[in-house]
Scaffold this active site. Sequence first.
Site, PDB file in Angstrom:
ATOM      1  N   ASP A 198       0.866  -1.152  -0.149  1.00 44.83           N
ATOM      2  CA  ASP A 198      -0.184   0.002   0.020  1.00 44.83           C
ATOM      3  C   ASP A 198       0.882   0.931   0.266  1.00 44.83           C
ATOM      4  OD1 ASP A 198      -1.937   1.468   0.274  1.00 44.83           O
ATOM      5  OD2 ASP A 198      -1.637   1.626   2.631  1.00 44.83           O
TER       6      ASP A 198
ATOM      7  N   GLU B  10       1.246  -0.491  -5.021  1.00 43.60           N
ATOM      8  CA  GLU B  10      -0.141   0.581  -5.028  1.00 43.60           C
ATOM      9  C   GLU B  10       0.544   1.772  -5.167  1.00 43.60           C
ATOM     10  OE1 GLU B  10      -2.032   3.681  -4.403  1.00 43.60           O
ATOM     11  OE2 GLU B  10      -2.017   2.860  -2.501  1.00 43.60           O
TER      12      GLU B  10
ATOM     13  N   ASP C 266     -11.090   1.528  -2.490  1.00 49.40           N
ATOM     14  CA  ASP C 266     -10.699   3.471  -2.346  1.00 49.40           C
ATOM     15  C   ASP C 266     -12.421   3.400  -2.876  1.00 49.40           C
ATOM     16  OD1 ASP C 266      -9.751   3.375   0.077  1.00 49.40           O
ATOM     17  OD2 ASP C 266      -7.459   3.706  -1.679  1.00 49.40           O
TER      18      ASP C 266
END
Length: 484
Positions: free
Chosen positions: A264, A311, A365
Site C-alpha cells: 500500500d 500500489e 477506495d
Amino acid sequence: MDFLVETGQRIWAILPLGPTGYGDSPYQCFSAFAGNPLLVSLEMLVEEGLLSPEEAEGVDFPEGTVEYERVIPFKLTRLRHAFERFLTRASAEEQEAFEMFCRENAWWLEDYALFMAVKAAHGGAVWTRWDPPIARRDPQALDQWRRRLACEITMRKYWEFLFFRQWAALRAYCRRRGIWIMGDLPIYVAHDSADVWAHRDLFHLDENGNPTVVAGVPPDYFSETGQLWGNPIYRWDVMARAGYAWWIDRVRWTLQLVDIIRLDHFRGFQAYWEVPATEPTAIRGRWVQGPGEAFFEALEQALGELPIVAENLGVITPEVEALRTRFGFPGMAVLQFAFGGDPRTSSFLPHNHERDLVVYTGTHDNNTILGWWNGEESTLAPEQAQRERELARKYLDLDDRPVHWAFIRAALGSVADLAIIPLQDVLGLGSEARMNRPARPTGNWRWRFRREMLTPEIRERLRELTWLYGRFPDCSPAKGLVQC
C-alpha cells in the site's frame, strides 16, 4: 472459494487481516502482526465443541451490512465462552499446541496481548491516556499489569491462536484448489497500536507519546483538502540503523499468511506527505524523502525476491517509477481513473497497458463501477464527470450492455499479467455496496455479500470471459506476480 475455482480465477485479493481499531478500518489496526478475532468462525468452534449451535446463531444481523456496534460485543462474548471452555476441557495435546503457538510468536504476541488487556482495563482509551507508568512501559508497571491481568492476557493470546489456526486451514484449502492469496500490507500503522506503544523510538512522537507529524496525502481525486490519515510517521533514520529489522519481521510474517503482497502507498517509500499533527486537514503538509532503495535492498537481502505489487496510485513522479522498476515490482492501473485524460497518454487505458502490471476495475477506495457510472457520490465537477462517462461509452463501445461487464471485459482483455475485479463489480452493485469513502472517518467497511448473490448466470459469464481472454490456466507464484 469454490466460486473462484469454478470461474477460473487464480488470485483472491483481500484487505488487511488485523484487529481493526478507529473507524473499523483495516488500515487502522491495533497491531501489524495480530489477526482480527472478529474473523474467527464460530461455526468451526461449534464443530470443536467450544460453542453450542445456539450460541453461534443467537442474533439476527442484517444481511447486507456489518453492524460493528452489535457484532463486536456478540462475537467477543462467544469467544470469551470458547476460551473458558478451553481452560476446562482442552486435552493435553490442545494445550501443548496453544503453548507452542505462544512460544513461537512471543516476539509480537506478548506486547499485543498485554496492550489489548490494559486497553480494556482503561475502558478502551488510547494508550497515551493510560496510567502514566504503563503508558511509559516502566518495567515495574509492566510486571504489575501482567500479574493483574494474567487471565485476560492469556485469553487474548488464545483468540490469536484460534485466528491463525483457522487462517492456516483456509490458506491450505486455497492451495489445494490452486488459489493464491494477495494480501494488502499498509505502509503505516495506527498510533493506538501495540506497535507504537512497544516501539516508541521508531516513530516521531513527543514526550507524552503523541505524534508530532502524521501521514496523509495532498488534495487529490477523492478530497480537495487531501486525506489526513493521522498515522504517526516512521523515524526512518532509526529504522535504517537497525537494518530495518522491524519491517523485515513484518514482511516475513505477512508472507506466512499470503502469497503476494500488495504494498500500500508505495510512493511513500520514495517520498511521503508529512503533516504537522496540529493541522486539521492535509493541505499544509510537505514532501519528505523516504528510505528508497536501501529499504528494499535490506528486505531482499533478508527475504530474497519479493512477491510485491506496488500500489503506485496518486501523485507519482519519475523517481517513484524508477524505484518500482529498479526492483521489478508490477504497478497498478485502475480503469475507473482511465477516462479523465488524453487517450494517447493515459496509462490506465487498456491500449496503453504493459504486461508488467495489475489492472483493476476499481479498488476498495473507489465507488463501484455502477455507482461511478450513475454519478453517485462523485467528487468531480458535473461536466468533468459527464465527459469521463462519455469517453468511457465510446471507448468501451457501450450500447445497452451492462456497464460493469464492459469494464470487466476490458480488464480481462488487457495485456496486463494480472486482472483484479472487486466482487461488487462482478455482482453489478451500486454505491450502496461501496467499501470505503476516503476522507470520511466513519461508516466504512460495512458491506457484506450473501452466497445467493453468486448466481449461476454470474458464474457462467465470468467463467466465459476468463477463458475467452486466456486467463484460465493454472498459475504458480513467481517474482512480482504469478507466471502461467
